[in-house]
Design an enzyme around this catalytic site. Structure first.
Site, PDB file in Angstrom:
ATOM      1  N   LYS A 477       0.842  -1.276  -0.199  1.00 10.63           N
ATOM      2  CA  LYS A 477       0.089   0.040   0.041  1.00 10.63           C
ATOM      3  C   LYS A 477       0.863   1.254  -0.069  1.00 10.63           C
ATOM      4  O   LYS A 477       1.747   1.493   0.976  1.00 10.63           O
ATOM      5  CB  LYS A 477      -0.886  -0.013   1.491  1.00 10.63           C
ATOM      6  CG  LYS A 477      -1.871   1.168   1.361  1.00 10.63           C
ATOM      7  CD  LYS A 477      -2.974   1.182   2.627  1.00 10.63           C
ATOM      8  CE  LYS A 477      -3.523   2.152   2.860  1.00 10.63           C
ATOM      9  NZ  LYS A 477      -4.359   2.241   4.169  1.00 10.63           N
ATOM     10  N   ASP A 479       1.283   4.995   0.178  1.00  6.01           N
ATOM     11  CA  ASP A 479       0.334   6.224   0.774  1.00  6.01           C
ATOM     12  C   ASP A 479       1.199   7.352   0.465  1.00  6.01           C
ATOM     13  O   ASP A 479       2.355   7.298  -0.101  1.00  6.01           O
ATOM     14  CB  ASP A 479       0.242   5.948   2.036  1.00  6.01           C
ATOM     15  CG  ASP A 479      -1.165   6.608   2.478  1.00  6.01           C
ATOM     16  OD1 ASP A 479      -1.545   7.482   1.911  1.00  6.01           O
ATOM     17  OD2 ASP A 479      -1.533   6.227   3.821  1.00  6.01           O
ATOM     18  N   ASP A 549     -10.572   7.524   2.729  1.00  8.04           N
ATOM     19  CA  ASP A 549     -10.530   7.147   4.343  1.00  8.04           C
ATOM     20  C   ASP A 549     -11.645   7.033   4.771  1.00  8.04           C
ATOM     21  O   ASP A 549     -11.791   6.498   5.928  1.00  8.04           O
ATOM     22  CB  ASP A 549      -9.433   8.161   4.904  1.00  8.04           C
ATOM     23  CG  ASP A 549      -8.183   7.908   4.697  1.00  8.04           C
ATOM     24  OD1 ASP A 549      -7.551   6.863   4.309  1.00  8.04           O
ATOM     25  OD2 ASP A 549      -7.209   8.900   5.079  1.00  8.04           O
TER      26      ASP A 549
HETATM   27  C1  GLA Z   1      -3.391   7.462   5.408  1.00  9.85           C
HETATM   28  C2  GLA Z   1      -4.142   6.328   4.750  1.00  9.85           C
HETATM   29  C3  GLA Z   1      -4.780   5.311   5.666  1.00  9.85           C
HETATM   30  C4  GLA Z   1      -3.633   4.782   6.595  1.00  9.85           C
HETATM   31  C5  GLA Z   1      -2.990   5.952   7.148  1.00  9.85           C
HETATM   32  C6  GLA Z   1      -1.946   5.654   8.099  1.00  9.85           C
HETATM   33  O1  GLA Z   1      -4.361   8.359   6.117  1.00  9.85           O
HETATM   34  O2  GLA Z   1      -5.349   6.771   3.764  1.00  9.85           O
HETATM   35  O3  GLA Z   1      -5.492   4.472   5.068  1.00  9.85           O
HETATM   36  O4  GLA Z   1      -2.897   4.150   5.838  1.00  9.85           O
HETATM   37  O5  GLA Z   1      -2.613   6.946   6.370  1.00  9.85           O
HETATM   38  O6  GLA Z   1      -1.414   6.632   8.634  1.00  9.85           O
END
Ligand code: GLA
Length: 743
Positions: A477, A479, A549
């Site tokens: 993932k 980010d 989110d």
């Molecule tokens: C972001 C992502 C979440 C999670 C957090 C972790 O907000 O969108 O899904 O991975 O970071 O810090």
């Protein structure tokens, strides 16, 4: 599919089974646009489409021709400053301060297939017969800058992919201050404009308005394509809807600053511009250097918005996404973020994974907090080494434990960022984007690494590759949790600072390219505080993206509905999370949470150990259902049927390519009392096939379901004895229809 050029009339006609695109060389040798729309017959001469009438009181005209002004002429790549007063597609700043240019047609080539765009994501072909590409070569005689306009028409469907390349073949450096990917002048303005906008946790909400004289635009200046706007707009005829009518979608295969704009001029023509936002953009081209714009994909549909979306879905699923995961149903995952946030131990993770495994989950994803000194969002980003106090055996040890349980292991990274409290920052304080002499703003206590610098990308690649080489990681993932501010690279001279935003994104693409080619088996999921970089550029590397989110089922109806206008279901990351929901504090039934999430990649974002035995049984059933139908859900033909932006009911469905199976998702946000009888008219079925409703056993022909509709009334009377489980607010149902061949 064909690309025809008529030497006498100097007219080009690109056409396939669905569309025609016609352009011509204008009297001043610029390229003029004549037609884009539904396929029409080919003719040798389309010059009657070039309308030029003298309008002497309002326009500036070319000497010697009282009827020719660029102001009234539909063009392929407009220039400002010489009779055209609309926003331009290109602007070249020259040494003498002039910004005029005069790109004149010189020659063209037609090639089979589609060339790659160096360093940039783009749609592709696998066989030459799938597309043909026209490259127009134009030159500005004063600067010697050559403009190559690329047009790829695909064999099937209303798809035209465009980009531009500028090459400085002159003797002096120039600065590109505007270089759009697409400029399309349409003959009228009878359109509605659709954009997909919102905010963090509220991404890609549909907004519609009528085009009017003036400019309507969406833009990102944040360095990422953004939560606020998406690099995708639609123009549709006011009478067109989801199911019929003329629609054009414009999508930019790019993840950084963009501009999507429609300008309606004084005579009601509409100029669409799509590309890198000119705001702050300034790319220096030394003699011999060239600049390639990102790709813009245009889809024309005369079958309404669903027709347009289905064309985008097929193209982006099959000829934008790449790698071994492109065509594979996606693993059902569990992610620990909302279950633990930063507060976990290795044993706790294993406990979550074990329960998930028992329920049928296939992939365990360890989110933020496993590296460096990361125990909150104040420290650790940039130090991509496991924290031994949390993971005694490192990532290798944890991955082994998960693999030994019969699950795959996935890991969270945020490669582009650094906390000041990190070894990386302490070693390289000059690696962040910040403007000398100015304070640097943070976002979530983090700073953006200067990905325009190769040594920075190399360093991050080194740390990530080491983990992937040592541990069995099947999923990443990726980010990206803040936008760029104080954009300035210490590695570039003053006159190249306008290049940093774009060079940054090229660095991101470079890292993605290196990791995906070195570790081709790894499934990448993109994320940017949820859906802050959900765009086709990233889809080229990561075939799925965390859509938001906000994992509340009701909120997700709008987010996923809006996302589906351009992006396929196989790309929409969607999870079941806990109730009450952590973003909006709403409690929705577990069933509804799963019924929404299954129209996407599907997973869980909670600790299943905390559910009641009854809920755990439901989860097991949900997973079994998803395993049975995920291929259909993720790769079938998707239809939007009833919009959450318009009413209380949302409905959508997928149909298999052979039309023998369909799944309909039906969602009612608020309950009512003594409600009307309701039906929903389905789409895409075979009218002559007889379908069995898998739950009720009822049999219906496709033509019944598509014309009379599927009956969705629930008969709830408002009396307590009429109500049971499954009634009330946030209720939903899935209808599975399968062809019954005994009929
Ligand atoms: C972001 C992502 C979440 C999670 C957090 C972790 O907000 O969108 O899904 O991975 O970071 O810090």
């Amino acid at each position: 599919m064909s690309i025809q050029f008529n030497e006498q009339t100097r007219t080009f006609h690109l056409f396939n089974d669905s569309i025609s695109y016609i352009m011509t060389v204008l009297p001043n040798h610029h390229m003029g646009q004549l037609y884009f729309g539904r396929r029409i017959h080919h003719r040798d001469d389309f010059s009657y489409l070039l309308e030029m009438s003298p309008r002497p009181m309002t326009s500036c005209l070319f000497e010697g021709d009282r009827s020719f002004s660029l102001e009234h002429t539909k063009q392929e790549y407009g220039v400002y400053g010489t009779t055209d007063y609309r926003r331009p597609a290109v602007e070249v700043l020259q040494k003498n301060g002039s910004r005029l240019s005069d790109f004149c047609y010189q020659s063209h080539t037609v090639t089979a297939g589609k060339p790659r765009l160096e360093g940039l994501p783009a749609t592709y072909t696998e066989e030459d017969h799938e597309a043909e590409t026209l490259t127009l070569r134009l030159e500005d005689p004063v600067t010697g800058v050559v403009l190559k306009l690329l047009y790829t028409i695909f064999e099937k469907g209303g798809i035209l992919a465009r980009s531009a390349r500028l090459e400085n073949q002159g003797r002096e450096a120039v600065h590109l201050t505007t270089a759009m990917s697409l400029c399309l002048d349409l003959p009228d303005c009878d359109y509605e404009w659709l954009q997909f906008s919102g905010a963090w946790a509220r991404e890609r909400h549909l907004k519609v308005r009528r085009l009017e004289q003036g400019i309507q635009a969406v833009e990102s200046l944040r360095g990422n394509s953004s939560h606020q706007h998406n690099p995708f707009i639609v123009l549709k005829r006011p009478c067109a809807d989801e199911f019929q009518g003329e629609v054009m979608g414009f999508s930019l295969v790019y993840s950084g600053n963009f501009l999507a704009q429609a300008e309606v001029d004084t005579h009601d023509t509409t100029r669409v511009l799509l590309g890198i936002s000119p705001m702050g953009f300034d790319w220096k081209l030394e003699p011999g250097e060239s600049f390639q714009t990102p790709e813009a994909v245009t889809v024309y549909s005369d079958k309404g918005l669903n027709g347009m979306s289905q064309t985008f879905h097929r193209l982006y699923r099959k000829r934008l996404a790449r790698g071994c995961w492109r065509d594979r149903p996606r693993p059902i995952l569990i992610n620990n973020w909302e279950a633990t946030y930063f507060d976990f131990t290795e044993d706790r993770l294993v406990e979550i994974a074990a329960k998930a495994k028992e329920s049928g989950v296939e992939l365990f994803v360890l989110d933020d907090g496993w590296f460096g000194k990361r125990s909150s969002d104040h420290a650790g980003l940039g130090d991509w080494v496991a924290n031994p106090r949390r993971l005694a055996g490192g990532i290798t040890g944890l991955a082994r434990r998960i693999e030994d349980m019969g699950m795959k292991f996935g890991l969270w990274f945020e490669p582009e960022m650094v906390n000041k409290d990190s070894d990386l920052y302490r070693a390289h304080p000059d690696w962040i984007l910040e403007t000398p002499g100015r304070s640097a703003s943070h976002g979530r206590n983090q700073y953006v690494l200067d990905f325009s610098r190769k040594e920075v990308v190399d360093c991050i690649y080194g740390m990530m590759a080491k983990i992937l080489e040592e541990a069995k990681v099947s999923y990443i993932k990726w980010d990206m949790n803040r936008s760029i501010t104080e954009c300035y690279s210490r590695a570039l001279p003053a006159d190249r600072q306008g290049e940093v935003f774009h060079r940054y994104i090229l660095g991101v693409y470079d890292l993605y390219e290196r990791l995906t080619s070195r570790f081709p088996q790894v499934l990448f999921e993109s994320c940017a505080s949820g859906g802050g970089r959900f765009d086709p550029g990233i889809l080229y590397y990561a075939p799925q993206g965390w859509a938001s989110d906000d994992s509340d089922a009701v909120e997700r109806l709008k987010i996923q509905y809006g996302t589906s206008y351009c992006y396929p279901l196989s790309s929409i990351g969607s999870h079941v999370s806990v109730a009450p929901n952590h973003q909006v504090f709403r409690s929705t039934p577990l069933k509804t949470r799963a019924n929404v999430a299954c129209f996407g990649t599907f997973g869980y974002e909670l600790d299943l150990n905390r559910l009641s035995p009854k809920e755990q049984d439901m989860v097991r059933e949900q997973i079994a259902f998803m395993k049975e139908y995920r291929e259909l859900l993720q790769f079938g033909t998707f239809y939007r049927l009833a919009s959450p932006f318009e009413g209380n009911i949302t409905c959508w469905m997928v149909v298999s390519e052979d039309q023998t199976q369909a799944v309909v998702g039906w969602y009612r946000v608020l309950s009512g009392v003594n409600m009307p009888y309701t039906r929903v008219r389905l789409q895409g079925l075979n009218p002559d096939f007889c379908y069995r409703n898998q739950e009720t056993g009822a049999l219906h022909y496709g033509d019944e379901l598509m014309n009379l509709g599927l009956i969705t009334s629930d008969g709830q009377s408002g009396q307590m004895d009429g109500a049971g489980e499954g009634y009330g607010d946030f209720m939903s149902r899935l209808y599975v229809l399968k062809r019954d061949t005994s009929r």
